[in-house]
Design an enzyme around this catalytic site. Structure first.
Site, PDB file in Angstrom:
ATOM      1  N   CYS A  82      -2.515   2.456  -0.187  1.00  0.00           N
ATOM      2  CA  CYS A  82      -2.272   3.664   0.588  1.00  0.00           C
ATOM      3  C   CYS A  82      -3.334   4.698   0.202  1.00  0.00           C
ATOM      4  O   CYS A  82      -3.423   5.082  -0.974  1.00  0.00           O
ATOM      5  CB  CYS A  82      -0.883   4.183   0.239  1.00  0.00           C
ATOM      6  SG  CYS A  82      -0.473   5.757   1.003  1.00  0.00           S
ATOM      7  N   CYS A 196      -6.720   5.105   6.714  1.00  0.00           N
ATOM      8  CA  CYS A 196      -5.286   4.990   6.408  1.00  0.00           C
ATOM      9  C   CYS A 196      -4.962   3.523   6.621  1.00  0.00           C
ATOM     10  O   CYS A 196      -5.418   2.922   7.615  1.00  0.00           O
ATOM     11  CB  CYS A 196      -4.477   5.864   7.362  1.00  0.00           C
ATOM     12  SG  CYS A 196      -2.700   5.511   7.382  1.00  0.00           S
TER      13      CYS A 196
HETATM   14  N1  DGL Z   1      -0.742   4.129   4.890  1.00  0.00           N
HETATM   15  C1  DGL Z   1      -0.951   5.373   4.273  1.00  0.00           C
HETATM   16  C2  DGL Z   1      -2.424   5.658   3.977  1.00  0.00           C
HETATM   17  O1  DGL Z   1      -3.210   4.755   3.811  1.00  0.00           O
HETATM   18  C3  DGL Z   1      -0.222   6.613   4.688  1.00  0.00           C
HETATM   19  C4  DGL Z   1       0.592   6.679   5.900  1.00  0.00           C
HETATM   20  C5  DGL Z   1       1.605   7.809   5.805  1.00  0.00           C
HETATM   21  O2  DGL Z   1       2.626   7.588   5.175  1.00  0.00           O
HETATM   22  O3  DGL Z   1       1.321   8.906   6.315  1.00  0.00           O
HETATM   23  O4  DGL Z   1      -2.823   6.796   3.871  1.00  0.00           O
END
Ligand code: DGL
Length: 273
Positions: A82, A196
């Site tokens: 993440c 993301c």
């Molecule tokens: N998948 C996450 C990232 O790479 C964040 C998504 C979220 O919860 O806003 O930033």
């Protein structure tokens, strides 16, 4: 004697977490790179999305999850799949858990500079990632090499999490329009960073909108290679890796996404962290 959550081979699993299903894009690369390792994937869906939360909240969630994965699964290494959690939490957590190797994910702006011909690069990411000190420092270190157009994509990770196809298409169309002119002529944006881990799951929609000449970059493969380097000689050489799926929220969402994107049917356990 085998500890409660150890794999039958006796080796400890690799822990992977994200706010939801996005980290499956990283897990896919990890399983391809390390097919014999066991993984435990935790989707913090009960507290998602992270991207519009403040840094203290994200750090606390990452801390609780790290502790949980250590205590309940005896993980040998943690992958923060993440960008948002990595930006907010990787530095403090490396200090708090010095014995645990932690691999993070950050928007692929460095590879984008190498790949872009026009040196005009779009970056789609969460608001929290783009505003973080860590990302701002990374961008500043590359400021003389390319022009970056950064777009916070409120709502996109959530729409991907919920598999709301028409909303995903509408948000991708709006955010790419807001970034500017894509193309291969001087001054055009020829490279788009998917900053993301949810966004690779909108890759087809983005490719349809932008056309085949635009590079779309994510970080799954480099993260998987870095994980292999850190595991080194401890990497297993045979056997089929086990995958444990857990969620703090709607398990059906993770089950469906894992089925669709990883082609696995594993049950999802709901846990409280
Ligand atoms: N998948 C996450 C990232 O790479 C964040 C998504 C979220 O919860 O806003 O930033």
């Amino acid at each position: 004697m085998t500890r409660p959550n150890e794999s039958p081979s006796g080796a400890c699993p690799i822990g992977v977490f994200d706010s939801g299903v996005g980290g499956l894009s990283v897990l896919k690369a990890l399983r391809a790179e390390l097919p014999h390792e066991d993984f435990v994937y935790l989707a913090d869906a009960g507290h998602a999305p992270y991207g519009e939360r403040d840094e203290a909240y994200i750090l606390e969630r990452a801390r609780l999850i790290t502790r949980y994965l250590l205590e309940h699964h005896h993980i040998q290494l943690l992958v923060m799949a993440c960008n948002t959690a990595t930006a907010a939490a990787i530095q403090p957590l490396r200090q708090e858990f010095p014995a645990l190797p932690i691999v993070g994910v950050e928007p692929a702006v460095k590879p984008a500079v190498a790949l872009s011909q026009t040196k005009h690069i779009g970056v789609m990411a969460t608001r929290a990632t783009l505003n973080s000190t860590k990302f701002q420092a990374l961008l500043a270190s590359l400021a003389d090499q390319a022009e970056f157009i950064c777009q916070p994509c409120d709502g996109l990770a959530d729409a991907i999490e919920r598999q709301e196809t028409s909303k995903i298409i509408a948000l991708c169309a709006y955010y790419t329009w807001a970034i500017g002119q894509f193309g291969t002529k001087p001054g055009d944006i020829d490279t788009l960073v998917l900053g993301c881990t949810h966004y690779p799951f909108a890759r087809d929609q983005l490719a349809t909108l932008l056309g085949p000449e635009i590079h779309l970059l994510d970080n799954g493969d480099p993260v998987a290679r870095q994980t292999r380097r850190l595991i080194g000689a401890k990497a297993k050489a045979f056997g089929q890796g086990q995958l444990t799926l857990q969620s703090t929220g709607n398990g059906a969402t993770l089950h469906h996404a894992a089925q669709q994107w990883l082609a696995v049917q594993n049950p999802v356990e709901t846990v409280s962290v």
